[in-house]
Design a protein around this motif. Structure first.
Motif: not given
Ligand code: GLC
Ligand code: CA
Length: 550
Positions: A31, A33, A37, A82
């Motif tokens: 994603n 950031d 993940d 996160r």
């Protein structure tokens, strides 16, 4: 789950398994950031399957303030937002299992994060309360309790006690954000059994147990310590902080839980203990397996490797367990770099490695080409040994360690609290390069939480994929071949010239390693796989060859 091809059938799948360790924040970021993940991992399941690994071990992915890279766990039964969600975790389990890949998670039972609800409750509760009894709170010394309760340093710096606003102190063997649990408290036992059941019920196959040797402590009188070197740890089960005999009672209880599952859940202990004390962690009524870190501190030397191999096969025999092998993990300098750190500057022991890192990491004069040759040779040797091998993400790309991260971009508390004496572990935690170009070399579209060097591009998965001379293809070939070759767990040495090792495995195949910097004669046999191209009848310097025996 379908039948597993390893010896002994599914219940014994772990005995000679290859486990791929993942540092989730640095594997793949879906994603954008900058933080790896679960979605990123899910997207790479085909890649994992292409490696023919048996299991993935995820370093902590739990909610955490990241005081110690996630080894400060705020909630043992959830996923850090996160990193993902529990639903994504379940999806990952399912996708891995569909490809015959099992999953280990990391359990951190010695300490929690200071953000854990229990610790927050403890801070709000008075001295002597039930809430404080889950951790190790004590009054200080001195007229006003202004001195720590005992002279105790921590692994990451001088203080092993931190004072709370009401004046009491709490013990922590690592950072002050990692308060130690009091394992003499039954509530702590029950809490961890609940956590182990939680993940086992979700389909987790195994557990890696963090600092498994530290849980039980002698608290009267309070322990003191100024160095965490193994030399000062007692080796008879009576040390005040580590490897106390009573710790095994905990693991017996865990084993009873593990055995309620089919196949039984497995576990591997991270126990930095005197080698002869290691087998106790690997018994069938205990955790079942223990890490052998001896290759992390072995010189690139035939005799050194041979004695480590012999000693560890012997330990495994003592318990009926299989041994484990590790060349790299999230705590050490990647082996493609480590194996060329000169022994007079560092290398070999952890103290020496720290010394090299602190004083020479920016010199830029290591022979990394030789480092890669040695790393590949060491890995192929390791993968030919009986027992299970633990690989660390990125080693299949031949990644060297990133030793020149600027201090202001580092994250590791060991570096910041280490008073200039300890290395940073960030260099092996830099996000993986998937592509040769792009803001974070394909790790994700939003940069990378630790800086990647420009030279990462040449190690990218994209560059190596399908390239027959690449490290990635060597790992793929070795891991696939290993699956076909491995049967029993015995090894027999064959005599070979000095500076080389040659051993035979059941089924008529063998592994030959040339540790020297010059070429040596190739033993007889059909070459199955080699880390360096062989021409004629010579094995090049720093190379390993797998051979079918004539
Ligand atoms: C283990 C982990 C390390 C961590 C420490 C404290 O040694 O491997 O990364 O810092 O435990 O949890
Ligand atoms: Ca992300």
């Amino acid at each position: 789950m379908s039948e597993h091809p390893f010896l002994g059938g599914p219940r014994d799948w772990w005995r000679q398994a290859v486990v791929y360790q993942m540092y989730p924040r640095s594997f793949a970021d879906a994603n954008a950031d900058g933080i790896g993940d679960l979605r990123g991992i899910i997207a790479k399941v085909d890649y994992l399957a292409s490696l023919s690994i048996d299991a993935v071990w995820l370093s902590p992915f739990y909610p955490s303030e990241l005081a110690d890279g996630g080894y400060d766990v705020a909630d043992y039964r959830d996923v850090d937002p996160r990193i993902g969600t529990l639903a994504e975790f379940d999806e990952l389990v399912e996708k891995l299992h569909a490809r015959q890949i099992r999953l280990f998670v990391d359990i951190v039972p010695n300490h929690s994060s200071d953000q854990h609800v229990w610790f927050q409750e403890a801070l709000k509760s008075p001295p002597g309360s039930r809430e404080r009894a889950r951790y190790i709170f004590r009054d200080g010394r001195g007229a006003n309790g202004e001195l720590p309760p005992s002279d105790l340093s921590s692994h990451f710096g001088p203080e092993g006690w931190t004072r709370t606003p009401d004046g009491q102190w709490y013990m922590h063997l690592f950072t002050k954000e990692q308060p130690d649990f009091d394992w003499s408290n039954r509530e702590v036992h029950d809490e961890f059994l609940k956590t182990l059941k939680f993940w086992s019920d979700r389909g987790v196959d195994g557990f890696r147990i963090d600092v498994a040797h530290a849980l039980v402590k002698q608290l009267e009188p309070l322990p003191t310590r100024s160095s965490y070197s193994l030399d000062v740890m007692k080796d008879d089960g009576t040390d005040s902080l580590f490897d106390r005999d009573e710790v095994h009672e905990i693991y017996k209880e865990w084993r009873q839980l593990f055995n309620q599952y089919d196949p039984p859940r497995v576990a591997v202990a991270e126990a930095w203990v005197h080698p002869h004390r290691r087998p106790a962690y690997a018994t069938t009524d205990g955790l079942g397996q223990a890490f052998n870190f001896d290759l992390l501190t072995s010189a690139w030397d035939a005799e050194a490797f041979q004695s480590v191999i012999d000693a560890n096969l012997d330990f495994a025999n003592q318990t009926g367990s299989s041994t484990t092998w590790v060349m790299s993990n999230h705590d050490v300098i990647r082996h493609a770099t480590r194996l060329v750190i000169p022994s007079d500057l560092g290398g070999v022991t952890f103290d020496a490695e720290n010394h090299w890192y602190v004083n020479h990491r920016l010199d830029g004069d290591l022979d990394l080409e030789k480092g890669l040759a040695r790393a590949k040779a060491a890995t192929l040797l390791m993968l030919a040994l009986p027992g299970s091998s633990y690989l660390y993400q990125g080693e299949e790309l031949g990644l060297p360690d990133v030793t020149d991260i600027p201090s202001d971009q580092m994250q590791d508390p060991q570096w910041f609290r280490g008073e200039g004496k300890f290395k940073s572990r960030d260099g092996c935690r830099v996000p993986l390069p998937w592509k040769a170009t792009g803001s974070s070399f394909g790790f994700g579209d939003g940069g990378s939480h630790l800086p990647q060097p420009t030279w990462y591009s040449k190690f990218a998965v994209e560059v190596q994929d399908g390239n027959p001379g690449s490290t990635l293809e060597l790992y793929r070939a070795a891991l696939a071949l290993r699956k076909r070759l491995i049967s029993g767990e015995s090894l027999s040495w064959r005599s070979s010239e000095s500076g080389t090792l040659w051993f035979e495995r059941e089924g008529g195949w063998s592994c030959f390693t040339n540790f020297t910097d010059h070429q040596v004669s190739l033993p007889q046999g059909e070459v199955l796989l080699t880390t360096t191209e062989i021409s004629g009848s010579k094995v090049p310097a720093n190379s390993t060859v797998w051979l079918r025996l004539p």
